[in-house]
Design an enzyme around this catalytic site. Structure first.
Site, short mmCIF file in Angstrom:
data_model
loop_
_atom_site.label_atom_id
_atom_site.label_comp_id
_atom_site.label_asym_id
_atom_site.label_seq_id
_atom_site.Cartn_x
_atom_site.Cartn_y
_atom_site.Cartn_z
N ASP A 160 0.85 -1.20 0.00
CA ASP A 160 0.00 0.00 0.00
C ASP A 160 0.89 1.25 0.00
OD1 ASP A 160 -3.00 1.00 0.76
OD2 ASP A 160 -1.49 2.27 1.71
N TYR B 172 3.31 9.63 -0.69
CA TYR B 172 4.36 9.02 0.15
C TYR B 172 5.73 9.18 -0.52
CZ TYR B 172 0.40 6.52 2.33
OH TYR B 172 -0.78 6.19 2.95
N LYS C 125 -2.47 5.89 -4.50
CA LYS C 125 -3.56 6.85 -4.22
C LYS C 125 -3.25 8.19 -4.87
CE LYS C 125 -3.56 4.79 0.41
NZ LYS C 125 -2.15 4.54 0.73
N HIS D 8 -7.22 9.72 -2.36
CA HIS D 8 -6.55 9.69 -1.05
C HIS D 8 -7.28 10.52 0.00
CE1 HIS D 8 -2.25 9.37 0.81
NE2 HIS D 8 -3.16 9.25 1.73
P1 NAD Z 1 0.53 1.41 11.73
O1 NAD Z 1 -0.64 1.30 12.62
O2 NAD Z 1 0.79 0.34 10.73
O3 NAD Z 1 1.75 1.59 12.70
C1 NAD Z 1 3.06 1.59 12.26
C2 NAD Z 1 3.97 1.87 13.44
O4 NAD Z 1 3.68 0.95 14.50
C3 NAD Z 1 5.42 1.63 13.07
O5 NAD Z 1 6.01 2.81 12.59
C4 NAD Z 1 6.02 1.20 14.40
O6 NAD Z 1 6.34 2.34 15.16
C5 NAD Z 1 4.88 0.48 15.08
N1 NAD Z 1 4.90 -0.99 14.93
C6 NAD Z 1 4.88 -1.74 13.81
N2 NAD Z 1 4.86 -3.05 14.09
C7 NAD Z 1 4.87 -3.12 15.44
C8 NAD Z 1 4.86 -4.21 16.35
N3 NAD Z 1 4.82 -5.47 15.91
N4 NAD Z 1 4.89 -3.93 17.68
C9 NAD Z 1 4.91 -2.65 18.12
N5 NAD Z 1 4.91 -1.58 17.31
C10 NAD Z 1 4.89 -1.81 15.98
O7 NAD Z 1 0.47 2.86 11.03
P2 NAD Z 1 0.56 3.42 9.56
O8 NAD Z 1 1.85 3.12 8.93
O9 NAD Z 1 0.16 4.83 9.65
O10 NAD Z 1 -0.61 2.65 8.79
C11 NAD Z 1 -0.39 1.53 7.97
C12 NAD Z 1 -0.48 1.92 6.51
O11 NAD Z 1 -1.75 2.51 6.22
C13 NAD Z 1 0.50 3.02 6.09
O12 NAD Z 1 1.83 2.58 6.01
C14 NAD Z 1 -0.10 3.45 4.80
O13 NAD Z 1 0.18 2.52 3.77
C15 NAD Z 1 -1.59 3.44 5.14
N6 NAD Z 1 -2.06 4.78 5.60
C16 NAD Z 1 -3.03 5.40 4.85
C17 NAD Z 1 -3.53 6.64 5.23
C18 NAD Z 1 -4.59 7.29 4.41
O14 NAD Z 1 -4.87 8.49 4.60
N7 NAD Z 1 -5.21 6.59 3.50
C19 NAD Z 1 -3.05 7.28 6.40
C20 NAD Z 1 -2.07 6.62 7.15
C21 NAD Z 1 -1.60 5.39 6.75
#
Ligand code: NAD
Length: 291
Positions: A49, A54, A79, A112
């Site tokens: 994704d 990004y 997106k 997005h």
């Molecule tokens: P996430 O909830 O996936 O959290 C990621 C963070 O959690 C990492 O940076 C790390 O600090 C921690 N983490 C990861 N694995 C862990 C584990 N096993 N134990 C403890 N901590 C851990 O947050 P995200 O990256 O914001 O969301 C996932 C994906 O969603 C993004 O990478 C992106 O592709 C998408 N996203 C989309 C939007 C949107 O507006 N459409 C916004 C934010 C994210």
């Protein structure tokens, strides 16, 4: 190469999407995205994704190409950013994404952020879908209010709505609207972006102990059993590996209810309905800064 044991969900356009993937938000395009995606693919992930905003589509595409995995076995989502919603710009933006990713088609393309000329962007995406440049189209960050403003005017029903979702923020009202329209929810921030309070929740820690899992796996398993598509992000190989190991156990219905009860029924950390959000977002991400 790791075994892939990832179940698929069927979208309302008939396509099968891997229900679990890898998110690359905030991973820089300095080789880190390439490495993280390469690691994820090696560990069996088959769904990535990304987004124009990004700034790492190029590294995602290169990691996919270098993996040697046949294109039709990997699901790629990107997106369109707010700056490109006017019809002609939107058409160009889709081609730019294809070029940056180095792909002939994108599996899923999303609006997005749902502000401005959403209808024009959607029309360009519908046409790109017909032309075979995109397999499925969807939206992101649509609340019930925003959904009702735009979607009734669309000729094609979105296949997904990608929104913030975690045990504290379960989007219960929105999910009712999505279910009626047969639209699949995708979770962004499925781990609450690493929220310490969430990871310290006693019931999640108890379940982790019971199943010999970590709290991240309990959260992701809960979301999977709720029928939500997840793509947690990490740059650490050990976490990329462990986050995916959620398909060898099942939470009971009592455990599911207990996690459902963690919902705070409030606003998430990002409120798409808040005034001024569009300008804040435009200020934060300029996808044409280097044009
Ligand atoms: P996430 O909830 O996936 O959290 C990621 C963070 O959690 C990492 O940076 C790390 O600090 C921690 N983490 C990861 N694995 C862990 C584990 N096993 N134990 C403890 N901590 C851990 O947050 P995200 O990256 O914001 O969301 C996932 C994906 O969603 C993004 O990478 C992106 O592709 C998408 N996203 C989309 C939007 C949107 O507006 N459409 C916004 C934010 C994210």
């Amino acid at each position: 190469m790791a075994e892939t044991n990832i179940p698929t969900f069927k979208l309302n356009d008939g396509t099968e999407i891997p229900s679990f993937g890898f998110g690359v938000f905030k991973i820089p395009a300095d080789g880190s995205t390439y490495k993280a995606v390469a690691d994820a693919l090696k560990l069996g992930y088959r769904h990535i994704d990304t987004a124009v905003a990004y700034f790492n589509e190029q590294e995602v595409g290169k990691a996919i190409k270098d993996s040697g995995i046949p294109r039709d076995q990997i699901w790629v989502t990107s997106k369109m950013w707010l700056q490109d919603f006017a019809y002609e710009d939107a058409k160009k933006a889709i081609d730019t994404s294809l070029n940056k990713l180095g792909l002939d088609y994108i599996d899923l393309y999303l609006i997005h952020q749902p502000y401005g000329k959403v209808d024009e962007a959607w029309k360009a995406m519908e046409e790109a879908k017909k032309a075979g440049k995109i397999r499925s189209i969807g939206v992101s960050n649509m609340t019930v209010k925003i959904w009702n403003e735009f979607v009734p005017k669309f000729a094609t029903m979105p296949s997904v709505n990608q929104v913030q979702f975690n045990p504290y923020f379960q989007q219960k009202d929105l999910r009712k609207t999505m279910a009626k329209a047969h639209v699949t929810l995708e979770a962004w921030g499925p781990l609450g972006q690493g929220d310490k309070e969430l990871f310290n929740e006693p019931i999640l820690n108890d379940m982790a102990k019971k199943y010999g899992k970590d709290v991240g796996q309990i959260i992701l398993r809960f979301e999977h059993q709720e029928g939500v598509i997840v793509f947690p992000k990490s740059v650490h190989e050990a976490r990329i590996k462990s986050n995916k190991e959620i398909f060898d156990f099942e939470l009971t219905s009592d455990e599911m209810d207990a996690i459902r009860a963690l919902d705070r029924n409030g606003k998430g950390m990002h409120d798409p309905d808040a005034p001024g959000v569009k300008d804040q977002l435009l200020g934060a991400f300029d996808v044409h800064a280097n044009d």
